[in-house]
Design a protein around this motif. Structure first.
Motif, PDB file in Angstrom:
ATOM      1  N   SER A 294       0.824  -1.195   0.000  1.00 17.94           N
ATOM      2  CA  SER A 294       0.000   0.000   0.000  1.00 17.94           C
ATOM      3  C   SER A 294       0.860   1.247   0.000  1.00 17.94           C
ATOM      4  CB  SER A 294      -0.905   0.004   1.233  1.00 17.94           C
ATOM      5  OG  SER A 294      -1.565   1.241   1.338  1.00 17.94           O
ATOM      6  N   SER A 295       0.532   2.175  -0.870  1.00 17.01           N
ATOM      7  CA  SER A 295       1.285   3.413  -0.916  1.00 17.01           C
ATOM      8  C   SER A 295       0.819   4.383   0.158  1.00 17.01           C
ATOM      9  CB  SER A 295       1.136   4.053  -2.298  1.00 17.01           C
ATOM     10  OG  SER A 295      -0.226   4.355  -2.533  1.00 17.01           O
ATOM     11  N   THR A 296      -0.239   4.041   0.889  1.00 19.05           N
ATOM     12  CA  THR A 296      -0.751   4.939   1.913  1.00 19.05           C
ATOM     13  C   THR A 296      -0.125   4.686   3.272  1.00 19.05           C
ATOM     14  OG1 THR A 296      -2.598   3.475   2.460  1.00 19.05           O
ATOM     15  CG2 THR A 296      -2.982   5.150   0.759  1.00 19.05           C
ATOM     16  N   MET A 297       0.728   3.692   3.409  1.00 22.44           N
ATOM     17  CA  MET A 297       1.314   3.390   4.707  1.00 22.44           C
ATOM     18  C   MET A 297       2.210   4.538   5.156  1.00 22.44           C
ATOM     19  SD  MET A 297       3.417   0.097   5.883  1.00 22.44           S
ATOM     20  CE  MET A 297       4.232   0.028   7.439  1.00 22.44           C
ATOM     21  N   THR A 298       2.059   4.919   6.407  1.00 24.75           N
ATOM     22  CA  THR A 298       2.869   5.968   6.992  1.00 24.75           C
ATOM     23  C   THR A 298       4.311   5.491   7.057  1.00 24.75           C
ATOM     24  OG1 THR A 298       0.994   6.648   8.322  1.00 24.75           O
ATOM     25  CG2 THR A 298       3.145   7.415   9.040  1.00 24.75           C
ATOM     26  N   PRO A 299       5.260   6.325   6.642  1.00 27.33           N
ATOM     27  CA  PRO A 299       6.665   5.914   6.712  1.00 27.33           C
ATOM     28  C   PRO A 299       7.061   5.619   8.153  1.00 27.33           C
ATOM     29  CG  PRO A 299       6.441   8.028   5.577  1.00 27.33           C
ATOM     30  CD  PRO A 299       5.097   7.657   6.121  1.00 27.33           C
ATOM     31  N   THR A 300       7.986   4.706   8.336  1.00 24.27           N
ATOM     32  CA  THR A 300       8.467   4.369   9.667  1.00 24.27           C
ATOM     33  C   THR A 300       9.121   5.593  10.288  1.00 24.27           C
ATOM     34  OG1 THR A 300       8.811   2.095   9.031  1.00 24.27           O
ATOM     35  CG2 THR A 300       9.995   2.836  10.956  1.00 24.27           C
ATOM     36  N   THR A 301       8.781   5.832  11.530  1.00 24.72           N
ATOM     37  CA  THR A 301       9.335   6.962  12.273  1.00 24.72           C
ATOM     38  C   THR A 301       9.582   6.526  13.703  1.00 24.72           C
ATOM     39  OG1 THR A 301       8.953   9.215  13.035  1.00 24.72           O
ATOM     40  CG2 THR A 301       7.010   7.827  12.821  1.00 24.72           C
ATOM     41  N   ASN A 302      10.507   7.145  14.342  1.00 25.75           N
ATOM     42  CA  ASN A 302      10.727   6.893  15.763  1.00 25.75           C
ATOM     43  C   ASN A 302      10.295   8.094  16.588  1.00 25.75           C
ATOM     44  OD1 ASN A 302      11.706   4.377  15.143  1.00 25.75           O
ATOM     45  ND2 ASN A 302      13.842   4.978  15.276  1.00 25.75           N
ATOM     46  N   GLY A 303       9.668   9.062  15.944  1.00 27.28           N
ATOM     47  CA  GLY A 303       9.169  10.224  16.675  1.00 27.28           C
ATOM     48  C   GLY A 303      10.243  10.858  17.535  1.00 27.28           C
ATOM     49  N   VAL A 304       9.917  11.109  18.802  1.00 23.63           N
ATOM     50  CA  VAL A 304      10.876  11.726  19.725  1.00 23.63           C
ATOM     51  C   VAL A 304      11.977  10.751  20.133  1.00 23.63           C
ATOM     52  CG1 VAL A 304       9.278  13.454  20.620  1.00 23.63           C
ATOM     53  CG2 VAL A 304       9.442  11.219  21.741  1.00 23.63           C
ATOM     54  N   ASN A 305      11.761   9.467  19.857  1.00 20.33           N
ATOM     55  CA  ASN A 305      12.772   8.433  20.093  1.00 20.33           C
ATOM     56  C   ASN A 305      13.312   8.456  21.524  1.00 20.33           C
ATOM     57  OD1 ASN A 305      14.110   6.174  19.169  1.00 20.33           O
ATOM     58  ND2 ASN A 305      15.840   7.296  18.358  1.00 20.33           N
ATOM     59  N   ASP A 306      12.404   8.640  22.475  1.00 21.99           N
ATOM     60  CA  ASP A 306      12.780   8.680  23.883  1.00 21.99           C
ATOM     61  C   ASP A 306      11.570   8.265  24.721  1.00 21.99           C
ATOM     62  OD1 ASP A 306      12.832  10.500  26.554  1.00 21.99           O
ATOM     63  OD2 ASP A 306      14.876   9.955  25.962  1.00 21.99           O
ATOM     64  N   VAL A 307      11.760   7.278  25.569  1.00 25.92           N
ATOM     65  CA  VAL A 307      10.673   6.751  26.398  1.00 25.92           C
ATOM     66  C   VAL A 307      10.045   7.848  27.257  1.00 25.92           C
ATOM     67  CG1 VAL A 307      10.132   5.200  28.320  1.00 25.92           C
ATOM     68  CG2 VAL A 307      11.567   4.398  26.466  1.00 25.92           C
ATOM     69  N   LEU A 308      10.874   8.639  27.916  1.00 22.81           N
ATOM     70  CA  LEU A 308      10.369   9.684  28.801  1.00 22.81           C
ATOM     71  C   LEU A 308       9.602  10.755  28.022  1.00 22.81           C
ATOM     72  CD1 LEU A 308      10.149  10.989  31.592  1.00 22.81           C
ATOM     73  CD2 LEU A 308      12.379  12.060  31.175  1.00 22.81           C
ATOM     74  N   LYS A 309      10.174  11.247  26.933  1.00 24.49           N
ATOM     75  CA  LYS A 309       9.501  12.284  26.148  1.00 24.49           C
ATOM     76  C   LYS A 309       8.206  11.761  25.530  1.00 24.49           C
ATOM     77  CE  LYS A 309      13.662  14.897  25.082  1.00 24.49           C
ATOM     78  NZ  LYS A 309      14.633  15.262  24.051  1.00 24.49           N
ATOM     79  N   ALA A 310       8.205  10.517  25.063  1.00 25.42           N
ATOM     80  CA  ALA A 310       6.987   9.935  24.491  1.00 25.42           C
ATOM     81  C   ALA A 310       5.903   9.836  25.561  1.00 25.42           C
ATOM     82  CB  ALA A 310       7.276   8.558  23.897  1.00 25.42           C
ATOM     83  N   CYS A 311       6.272   9.443  26.758  1.00 21.91           N
ATOM     84  CA  CYS A 311       5.311   9.379  27.868  1.00 21.91           C
ATOM     85  C   CYS A 311       4.765  10.769  28.175  1.00 21.91           C
ATOM     86  CB  CYS A 311       5.969   8.779  29.105  1.00 21.91           C
ATOM     87  SG  CYS A 311       4.875   8.711  30.543  1.00 21.91           S
ATOM     88  N   GLN A 312       5.636  11.764  28.195  1.00 21.39           N
ATOM     89  CA  GLN A 312       5.201  13.128  28.483  1.00 21.39           C
ATOM     90  C   GLN A 312       4.228  13.634  27.423  1.00 21.39           C
ATOM     91  OE1 GLN A 312       9.129  14.829  28.816  1.00 21.39           O
ATOM     92  NE2 GLN A 312       9.158  14.589  31.045  1.00 21.39           N
ATOM     93  N   ILE A 313       4.440  13.281  26.179  1.00 22.31           N
ATOM     94  CA  ILE A 313       3.519  13.654  25.102  1.00 22.31           C
ATOM     95  C   ILE A 313       2.181  12.960  25.308  1.00 22.31           C
ATOM     96  CG2 ILE A 313       3.035  13.360  22.636  1.00 22.31           C
ATOM     97  CD1 ILE A 313       6.115  13.784  22.202  1.00 22.31           C
ATOM     98  N   ARG A 314       2.231  11.658  25.533  1.00 17.30           N
ATOM     99  CA  ARG A 314       1.001  10.881  25.686  1.00 17.30           C
ATOM    100  C   ARG A 314       0.229  11.273  26.948  1.00 17.30           C
ATOM    101  NH1 ARG A 314       2.447   4.775  23.901  1.00 17.30           N
ATOM    102  NH2 ARG A 314       0.248   4.528  24.385  1.00 17.30           N
ATOM    103  N   ALA A 315       0.911  11.742  27.966  1.00 12.93           N
ATOM    104  CA  ALA A 315       0.246  12.158  29.202  1.00 12.93           C
ATOM    105  C   ALA A 315      -0.658  13.370  28.973  1.00 12.93           C
ATOM    106  CB  ALA A 315       1.280  12.463  30.284  1.00 12.93           C
ATOM    107  N   THR A 316      -0.396  14.145  27.927  1.00  7.64           N
ATOM    108  CA  THR A 316      -1.216  15.333  27.647  1.00  7.64           C
ATOM    109  C   THR A 316      -2.429  15.012  26.780  1.00  7.64           C
ATOM    110  OG1 THR A 316      -0.027  15.969  25.625  1.00  7.64           O
ATOM    111  CG2 THR A 316       0.847  16.798  27.725  1.00  7.64           C
ATOM    112  N   TRP A 317      -2.512  13.808  26.274  1.00  5.64           N
ATOM    113  CA  TRP A 317      -3.619  13.450  25.391  1.00  5.64           C
ATOM    114  C   TRP A 317      -4.929  13.418  26.181  1.00  5.64           C
ATOM    115  CZ3 TRP A 317      -1.285   8.725  22.327  1.00  5.64           C
ATOM    116  CH2 TRP A 317      -0.311   9.185  21.443  1.00  5.64           C
ATOM    117  N   THR A 318      -5.884  14.215  25.755  1.00  3.38           N
ATOM    118  CA  THR A 318      -7.173  14.258  26.440  1.00  3.38           C
ATOM    119  C   THR A 318      -8.157  13.239  25.883  1.00  3.38           C
ATOM    120  OG1 THR A 318      -7.907  16.033  24.967  1.00  3.38           O
ATOM    121  CG2 THR A 318      -6.935  16.687  27.082  1.00  3.38           C
ATOM    122  N   ASN A 319      -7.851  12.685  24.731  1.00  3.70           N
ATOM    123  CA  ASN A 319      -8.736  11.692  24.113  1.00  3.70           C
ATOM    124  C   ASN A 319      -8.082  10.308  24.055  1.00  3.70           C
ATOM    125  OD1 ASN A 319     -10.936  13.465  23.491  1.00  3.70           O
ATOM    126  ND2 ASN A 319      -9.588  14.382  21.965  1.00  3.70           N
ATOM    127  N   ALA A 320      -7.205  10.022  25.005  1.00  6.98           N
ATOM    128  CA  ALA A 320      -6.440   8.771  24.986  1.00  6.98           C
ATOM    129  C   ALA A 320      -7.310   7.524  25.083  1.00  6.98           C
ATOM    130  CB  ALA A 320      -5.410   8.769  26.113  1.00  6.98           C
TER     131      ALA A 320
END
Length: 145
Positions: free
Chosen positions: A30-56
């Motif tokens: 599929s050409s619609t697949m999102t390219p692989t990414t590691n985002g912030v590539n940090d467990v702590l920073k990823a948690c901090q981002i997800r902690a702000t999600w109001t629709n989790a």
């Protein structure tokens, strides 16, 4: 959202994919697949981002998290499907990650210091978990924020 719940959702979605389609694969033409990414590539920073999600706990968010971690399947037409599967598979295969999911599950929602501490003295696991968690934080933000 905690890793164990995410892993359970990922497993359930993967199994439903297997039941609903003749074959699932981690690769997709599929050409619609999102390219692989590691985002912030940090467990702590990823948690901090997800902690702000109001629709989790919303369906679009949990679908994104589960489908992004599960192998890509032809039964899904979502761009995020399988986007973090390679990172999640690598984390799950890493022996030093044994017990980290249980540790993370015991952390209160949003207690990112606790999540970060689960990876103390586990450098290889931390690297792989950072890639998987960072990927989910980036891929699913539009569905979860």
């Amino acid at each position: 959202m905690r890793f164990a719940r995410t892993a359970s959702l990922s497993l359930a979605l993967g199994l439903s994919c297997l039941a609903g389609a003749p074959a699932c694969s981690s690769a997709s033409s599929s050409s619609t697949m999102t390219p692989t990414t590691n985002g912030v590539n940090d467990v702590l920073k990823a948690c901090q981002i997800r902690a702000t999600w109001t629709n989790a706990s919303s369906t679009p968010c949990t679908n994104c998290i589960g489908n992004s971690l599960a192998p890509r399947c032809p039964c899904s037409d979502h761009d995020y499907a399988g986007a973090c599967s390679d990172q999640n598979t690598a984390r799950n295969k890493e022996p030093t990650c044994d017990g980290t999911a249980d540790c993370v599950t015991k952390c209160a929602h949003g207690d990112c210091a606790c999540v970060d501490a689960c990876y103390a003295s586990k450098a290889a696991c931390r690297t792989l978990a950072s890639a998987a968690d960072g990927c989910v934080a980036e891929i699913c933000v539009q569905y979860c924020k």
